[in-house]
Design an enzyme around this catalytic site. Structure first.
Site, PDB file in Angstrom:
ATOM      1  N   ASP A   1       0.821  -1.208   0.000  1.00 43.77           N
ATOM      2  CA  ASP A   1       0.000   0.000   0.000  1.00 43.77           C
ATOM      3  C   ASP A   1       0.858   1.263   0.000  1.00 43.77           C
ATOM      4  OD1 ASP A   1      -2.274  -1.627   0.220  1.00 43.77           O
ATOM      5  OD2 ASP A   1      -2.080  -1.691   2.392  1.00 43.77           O
TER       6      ASP A   1
ATOM      7  N   GLU B   1       0.409  -5.508  -4.820  1.00 43.71           N
ATOM      8  CA  GLU B   1       0.174  -4.683  -5.998  1.00 43.71           C
ATOM      9  C   GLU B   1       1.420  -3.956  -6.481  1.00 43.71           C
ATOM     10  OE1 GLU B   1      -2.578  -0.839  -7.275  1.00 43.71           O
ATOM     11  OE2 GLU B   1      -3.456  -2.385  -5.997  1.00 43.71           O
TER      12      GLU B   1
ATOM     13  N   SER C   1       4.876  -4.406  -6.147  1.00 40.42           N
ATOM     14  CA  SER C   1       5.898  -5.203  -6.818  1.00 40.42           C
ATOM     15  C   SER C   1       5.326  -5.946  -8.017  1.00 40.42           C
ATOM     16  CB  SER C   1       6.545  -6.192  -5.839  1.00 40.42           C
ATOM     17  OG  SER C   1       5.597  -7.103  -5.320  1.00 40.42           O
TER      18      SER C   1
END
Length: 388
Positions: free
Chosen positions: A23, A281, A283
């Protein structure tokens, strides 16, 4: 939303860290890009500075307000606080439906003109996203818009900063630079010639089985894993705690434990490896820009909703002109607990290896396809600045 010509657009991003690094990784990339490339005055509100510091070492976890890369970083401690309309930003982004403090929302409603208010949603390949992208929702006397990143030109696209492609090409065309980068983590000249894999996953991944299959394989492998990732499985292989600098070679496999590195260096790690295991999300997106074969470990959700998202992506990605790349789809589902391959990794990895040329070509084609969708930061800013 007209602004005085003598001041920059101000923008606030509110981020509650759920996925440890994913995040904040996304929000940090977005904040830096908006500041560097578009001259936006960005304030990044973050509730977890400890996780933030792992990817941005200059962060001081004791400070409530600080500057990092010309971005104002604010420690978001709670939902309390009173704000004036002047303290709110021209554009307000809540990441993944996090709740902005009520006092801030009340001040937004009093501001003239009211801020552009966007909910930046999580990335998914599901078809319904195209119909929901840019939809509105009346809230507190304002209009909030839902903005979806995605994999088609009917979405907001993927985060990609200017110059990324040139940096990647320059790095990958310079063997000495790649070798010097890997050598700082202890990779030996002999290991440079082996197949190199980066490993970043959630704790429930079947890592021990994967390492055992590489160890017993006939191809020399080097696995590079950040400290704290799959700690038990990596420690079991090494025979000691998987701390930075720990390493061991058994059979065909060498495992090395790396420190967490800043985001730009993580890109180089992806570029230097032959295959990348990535998670969440941030990487996941960077692996796509690396143009290398990868296996995605998706963030788990209740009722296995993440399996739906995984399959939606695979239906787009694990397909080329000859049809479904079965080895890639099967390995991805097994890695995420979405299927039970009888052979497990001892059977899945050889199948992947056999298809690796095909998978590599698909990764390059997908990379080019994603470039055609524009990039998320610019698309988001252009939409937020539209008259309302």
């Amino acid at each position: 939303m007209p602004l005085p010509a003598d001041r920059a657009t101000s923008l606030a991003i509110f981020c509650k860290v759920v996925d440890n690094y994913g995040d904040i990784g996304i929000c940090w990339r977005l904040a830096r890009q908006l500041q560097r490339e578009h001259g936006v005055a960005v304030s990044l509100w973050v509730d977890d500075l400890v996780s933030f510091k792992r990817i941005c070492p200059q962060i001081d976890i004791s400070l409530d307000i600080q500057q990092a890369a010309d971005v104002t970083v604010r420690h978001w401690r709670d939902q309390d606080g009173n704000f004036t309309p002047q303290q709110t930003a021209d554009i307000v982004i809540e990441f993944f439906a996090c709740d902005i403090p009520p006092g801030y929302i009340a001040a937004m409603a009093q501001r003239q003109p009211q801020p552009a208010w966007l909910n930046l949603e999580g990335l998914t390949a599901e078809e319904w996203v195209e119909g929901c992208h840019k939809l509105t929702s009346p809230r507190h006397g304002m209009i909030k818009h839902f903005f979806f990143p995605g994999f088609t030109d009917k979405t907001g696209g993927l985060l990609r900063e200017a110059g990324l492609e040139e940096r990647r090409r320059r790095f990958q065309s310079d063997p000495e630079a790649m070798h010097a980068f890997l050598a700082q983590f202890g990779v030996t000249p002999q290991e440079m010639t082996a197949s190199k894999v980066s490993l970043f996953c959630y704790p429930h991944a079947p890592v021990a089985e994967l390492l055992a299959s590489w160890q017993a394989g006939g191809e020399p492998m080097v696995c590079l894993v950040p400290e704290g990732v799959a700690f038990d499985a990596v420690s079991g292989f090494i025979g000691a705690d998987a701390v930075v600098g720990a390493s061991r070679t058994q059979g065909a496999l060498s495992v090395r434990v790396l420190p967490f590195v800043p985001q730009d260096e993580y890109d180089q790690l992806l570029w230097a490896c032959d295959v990348n295991f990535v998670r969440g999300e941030d990487s996941f997106v960077r692996a796509q820009w690396a143009g290398k074969p990868f296996i995605w470990h998706i963030y788990p959700q209740d009722e296995n909703l993440h399996h739906v998202k995984l399959r939606a992506f695979l239906q787009r990605y694990a397909v080329d002109a000859d049809g479904v790349i079965a080895s890639l789809a099967e390995a991805s589902e097994y890695w995420n607990g979405a299927s039970k391959a009888e052979a497990g990794w001892p059977g899945l990895w050889p199948a992947l290896s056999e298809d690796m040329a095909r998978i590599t070509a698909r990764a390059a084609d997908w990379h080019a396809q994603m470039l055609g969708n524009g990039e998320l930061a610019g698309n988001l800013l252009s939409f937020a600045r539209l008259p309302r």
